[in-house]
Design a protein around this motif. Sequence first.
Motif, PDB file in Angstrom:
ATOM      1  N   TRP A 155     -17.807   3.444 -37.766  1.00  0.00           N
ATOM      2  CA  TRP A 155     -19.140   2.872 -37.915  1.00  0.00           C
ATOM      3  C   TRP A 155     -19.540   2.042 -36.703  1.00  0.00           C
ATOM      4  O   TRP A 155     -18.713   1.342 -36.112  1.00  0.00           O
ATOM      5  CB  TRP A 155     -19.191   1.981 -39.162  1.00  0.00           C
TER       6      TRP A 155
ATOM      7  N   GLU B 289     -26.706   0.752 -39.903  1.00  0.00           N
ATOM      8  CA  GLU B 289     -25.448   1.272 -39.379  1.00  0.00           C
ATOM      9  C   GLU B 289     -25.593   2.751 -39.064  1.00  0.00           C
ATOM     10  O   GLU B 289     -26.525   3.412 -39.514  1.00  0.00           O
ATOM     11  CB  GLU B 289     -24.295   1.102 -40.391  1.00  0.00           C
TER      12      GLU B 289
ATOM     13  N   ASN C  50     -15.252   0.337 -41.539  1.00  0.00           N
ATOM     14  CA  ASN C  50     -16.064   0.415 -42.752  1.00  0.00           C
ATOM     15  C   ASN C  50     -17.516   0.073 -42.463  1.00  0.00           C
ATOM     16  O   ASN C  50     -17.848  -0.515 -41.433  1.00  0.00           O
ATOM     17  CB  ASN C  50     -15.501  -0.515 -43.836  1.00  0.00           C
ATOM     18  N   LYS C  51     -18.375   0.433 -43.398  1.00  0.00           N
ATOM     19  CA  LYS C  51     -19.804   0.242 -43.220  1.00  0.00           C
ATOM     20  C   LYS C  51     -20.187  -1.229 -43.133  1.00  0.00           C
ATOM     21  O   LYS C  51     -21.120  -1.596 -42.394  1.00  0.00           O
ATOM     22  CB  LYS C  51     -20.559   0.909 -44.379  1.00  0.00           C
ATOM     23  N   LYS C  52     -19.479  -2.109 -43.845  1.00  0.00           N
ATOM     24  CA  LYS C  52     -19.799  -3.532 -43.832  1.00  0.00           C
ATOM     25  C   LYS C  52     -19.525  -4.165 -42.478  1.00  0.00           C
ATOM     26  O   LYS C  52     -20.063  -5.224 -42.171  1.00  0.00           O
ATOM     27  CB  LYS C  52     -18.996  -4.252 -44.911  1.00  0.00           C
TER      28      LYS C  52
ATOM     29  N   LEU D   4     -22.875   6.209 -38.755  1.00  0.00           N
ATOM     30  CA  LEU D   4     -21.530   6.776 -38.868  1.00  0.00           C
ATOM     31  C   LEU D   4     -21.363   7.811 -37.761  1.00  0.00           C
ATOM     32  O   LEU D   4     -22.181   8.726 -37.628  1.00  0.00           O
ATOM     33  CB  LEU D   4     -21.357   7.434 -40.247  1.00  0.00           C
TER      34      LEU D   4
END
Length: 333
Positions: free
Chosen positions: A191, A179, A154-156, A181
């Motif tokens: 990510w 970040e 995930n992005k976090k 992707l």
Amino acid sequence: MLKKWYAIVLALGTLLLLSINSAEAKEKETDTYYVDVSAATLWTAPNLLREVDKPSSTNPVDLRKWTTSMTYEEKLGLVGKLETQALYGSKVTVLEQKGEWVKVVVHNQPTPRNEQGYPGWMPKAQLVKGKSFENKLNRPFALVTSPTAWLYENKKGNHAFMEISFNTRLPVIKEFKHEVLVATPGDGAKWLKKSDVAIYKNEMDIPAPTGQDIVNTGKKFLGLPYLWAGMSGFGFDCSGFTYTLYHANGIVIPRDSSVQATHGTPVERENLQAGDLLFFAYDQGKGKVHHVAVYIGDGKMIHSPNSSTHVRIDPIETSGYGEEYAGARRYIQ
């Protein structure tokens, strides 16, 4: 009538040729795979694994467990049995299969042993066809510049997926402030932290390095334990180290020290500059080349010497290799 028969025969011949070409193209296409683990280890033959080597042969791999669990004697047991390593997303061509093992060549690792790339055996379970990944290879790519970096779900960045190596290249799907992707060979989009990568439009977009750039890249790995055939931030052998420093800076050189010693531009010892490759050979420097290091200036070199130690800086004369000095080559003009 003869003209008609001639036309028919010609048409049939054309169809047959097209069919053969199509079959050859299809066969060639099915031979292409991509590495689906952080670093795949290639062996001289199938089924040479010891119990201690099993973490290196699975999907996913656990290279840290593998390298840290081996004793010195077990590390020595790899000498002559491993060929090289191939990083996550690397393209390989399958040449042969025996059970669950395949013989492959790794592209972009030049060697006289095979014009397509460096050969060796690996578990087929560590490869994927990666069609979707392959279709994205014309995109800009993220080049891992940290010794290792984590891919996240995930992005976090609070759900880790896989730890990957320095010099890994993955196509960029979308870029954000902190970040990026990226596409993966067989696991969809993941990510990366932007602080762990550099992003380039293509290989030609990588800035031409100075010799000092090569040295600075090498210093990232000071203290990293040696691994025979190692090509990653989890462990290097001597020529895997020098190859990787150059490749990460946009220059492809031969994989092995003995071949690295025959390319580039010869340099006299009194004219050495930072970034030059130094070679060492048996028989007081007159025999076969068996070691390579990077000159850093002031009579010193950075290198990954052997299974008993790690990436380190040594004075050439007191390194244990001084009497075996066999010359130097420059790959940066």
